[in-house]
Design a protein around this motif. Sequence first.
Motif, short mmCIF file in Angstrom:
data_model
loop_
_atom_site.label_atom_id
_atom_site.label_comp_id
_atom_site.label_asym_id
_atom_site.label_seq_id
_atom_site.Cartn_x
_atom_site.Cartn_y
_atom_site.Cartn_z
N ALA A 3 18.40 6.71 -0.24
CA ALA A 3 19.32 6.61 1.03
C ALA A 3 19.51 5.17 1.55
O ALA A 3 20.61 4.83 1.93
CB ALA A 3 18.63 7.40 2.06
N HIS A 4 18.49 4.39 1.30
CA HIS A 4 18.58 2.80 1.88
C HIS A 4 19.76 2.25 1.17
O HIS A 4 20.61 1.49 1.44
CB HIS A 4 17.45 2.05 1.85
N LEU A 24 19.91 -5.16 -0.93
CA LEU A 24 18.61 -4.19 -0.97
C LEU A 24 17.47 -4.94 -1.85
O LEU A 24 17.76 -5.28 -3.17
CB LEU A 24 18.88 -2.95 -1.34
N ALA A 25 16.44 -5.48 -0.97
CA ALA A 25 15.54 -6.31 -2.02
C ALA A 25 13.98 -6.06 -1.44
O ALA A 25 14.06 -5.63 -0.24
CB ALA A 25 15.76 -7.90 -1.66
N PRO A 26 12.97 -6.59 -2.41
CA PRO A 26 11.83 -6.45 -1.96
C PRO A 26 11.52 -7.16 -0.82
O PRO A 26 12.30 -8.46 -0.59
CB PRO A 26 10.91 -7.02 -3.11
N ILE A 27 10.74 -6.77 0.28
CA ILE A 27 10.46 -7.66 1.54
C ILE A 27 9.67 -9.01 1.15
O ILE A 27 10.24 -9.92 1.54
CB ILE A 27 9.64 -6.84 2.41
N SER A 28 8.72 -9.06 0.26
CA SER A 28 7.95 -10.16 -0.17
C SER A 28 7.52 -10.11 -1.81
O SER A 28 7.12 -9.31 -2.20
CB SER A 28 6.75 -10.43 0.70
N SER A 29 7.57 -11.42 -2.10
CA SER A 29 7.00 -11.77 -3.19
C SER A 29 7.41 -10.95 -4.68
O SER A 29 6.79 -10.65 -5.56
CB SER A 29 5.41 -11.76 -3.23
N GLN A 33 7.96 -7.88 -4.98
CA GLN A 33 6.96 -6.58 -5.24
C GLN A 33 7.68 -5.51 -4.53
O GLN A 33 7.54 -5.53 -3.25
CB GLN A 33 5.57 -6.78 -5.18
N TRP A 34 8.22 -4.41 -4.93
CA TRP A 34 8.83 -3.34 -4.31
C TRP A 34 7.73 -2.77 -3.56
O TRP A 34 8.05 -1.98 -2.37
CB TRP A 34 9.62 -2.21 -5.29
N GLU A 35 6.35 -2.64 -4.08
CA GLU A 35 5.65 -1.92 -3.25
C GLU A 35 5.11 -2.38 -1.91
O GLU A 35 4.71 -1.67 -0.87
CB GLU A 35 4.02 -1.80 -3.89
N ALA A 36 5.39 -3.43 -1.76
CA ALA A 36 5.34 -4.23 -0.31
C ALA A 36 6.35 -3.41 0.69
O ALA A 36 6.32 -3.65 2.14
CB ALA A 36 5.09 -5.27 -0.29
N GLY A 37 7.22 -2.96 -0.03
CA GLY A 37 8.66 -2.49 0.96
C GLY A 37 9.73 -3.15 0.63
O GLY A 37 9.89 -4.02 -0.38
N SER A 91 4.94 -0.66 3.35
CA SER A 91 4.30 -0.39 2.47
C SER A 91 4.22 1.15 1.98
O SER A 91 4.60 1.88 3.13
CB SER A 91 2.57 -0.84 2.58
N ILE A 92 4.15 1.62 0.68
CA ILE A 92 4.51 2.91 0.52
C ILE A 92 3.18 3.46 -0.09
O ILE A 92 3.50 4.36 -0.70
CB ILE A 92 5.75 3.07 -0.46
N ASP A 93 2.08 3.09 0.20
CA ASP A 93 0.75 3.51 -0.08
C ASP A 93 0.54 4.79 0.00
O ASP A 93 1.02 5.23 1.19
CB ASP A 93 -0.14 2.32 0.24
N PRO A 94 0.22 5.65 -0.74
CA PRO A 94 -0.35 5.65 -2.22
C PRO A 94 0.82 5.75 -3.21
O PRO A 94 0.15 5.54 -4.33
CB PRO A 94 -1.29 7.01 -2.20
N VAL A 95 1.99 5.64 -2.87
CA VAL A 95 3.00 5.62 -4.01
C VAL A 95 3.38 4.09 -4.60
O VAL A 95 3.15 3.38 -3.53
CB VAL A 95 4.37 6.33 -3.50
N TYR A 96 3.33 3.89 -5.61
CA TYR A 96 3.54 2.61 -5.96
C TYR A 96 4.68 2.51 -7.22
O TYR A 96 5.14 3.65 -7.86
CB TYR A 96 2.44 2.00 -6.54
N PHE A 97 5.20 1.12 -7.45
CA PHE A 97 6.32 1.03 -8.48
C PHE A 97 5.60 0.80 -9.71
O PHE A 97 4.88 -0.14 -9.68
CB PHE A 97 7.41 0.03 -8.12
N LYS A 98 5.62 1.56 -10.66
CA LYS A 98 5.14 1.57 -12.04
C LYS A 98 5.87 0.39 -12.79
O LYS A 98 7.03 0.24 -12.57
CB LYS A 98 5.14 2.61 -12.97
N GLY A 99 5.24 -0.25 -13.87
CA GLY A 99 6.09 -0.98 -14.71
C GLY A 99 6.91 -0.25 -15.56
O GLY A 99 6.90 0.94 -15.55
N GLY A 100 7.88 -0.92 -16.27
CA GLY A 100 8.70 -0.19 -17.06
C GLY A 100 10.09 -0.24 -16.33
O GLY A 100 10.18 -0.66 -15.16
N GLY A 101 11.13 -0.05 -17.02
CA GLY A 101 12.67 -0.23 -16.35
C GLY A 101 12.69 -1.75 -16.33
O GLY A 101 11.80 -2.48 -16.22
#
Length: 188
Positions: A55-56, A73-78, A80-84, A110-120
């Motif tokens: 949606a975003h 549309l980009a990761p907030i920091s460093s 890493q998509w997990e940080a949001g 943050s989307i914890d406990p969901v996370y972005f796996k490696g791959g892709g």
Amino acid sequence: MYLNNFKLDSKSGFSLLELMAVVLLIAIVAMMTMPLLQEQIAAREIEAIARRFIAHAHFARQQALHLGQPVYLAPISSDQWEAGWIVKSGCIGKPAKPDCIEKPWFSQGSIDPVYFKGGGKQFIDPNSGKKGILFNAAGAAKTAQGGFVANRLILGHSRAPDLERQMILGSGGRWRICDPARDAKRCH
């Protein structure tokens, strides 16, 4: 009339032992179904995050079309998509337009406990090495150098490590959420 004929004796009702046996059986069934329930909850959490991300991305694309300038549309920091992630218009590319003003619209924390796996390829620009999706003024997902981005992100869940969903952006700009356990052909 019927109450007078009703007779209460030691044979009516359940004994304590019978009630305890029923409670024990219910507890055993509940314990057996708990892992399945946990996995279903985790799957719904992953799918909710995937739908929010898409949606975003749709919002970012629509803003790029509406404004006639790039939206990112980009990761907030460093990186890493997990940080949001954040959706922002931006003076992205070389050279920046003089009337271009960077404006953040909204972000996802943050989307914890969901996370972005490696791959892709995780929407990594092959030239700059930065993660993100740039929607140009025509609404196409491009790299900073102008190449098309067809890519995927893979989501996992900390309570169900074998569970994953893939968010795939196709060449036509269409997103889909894929479950590799159910439809492996569509995910590749």
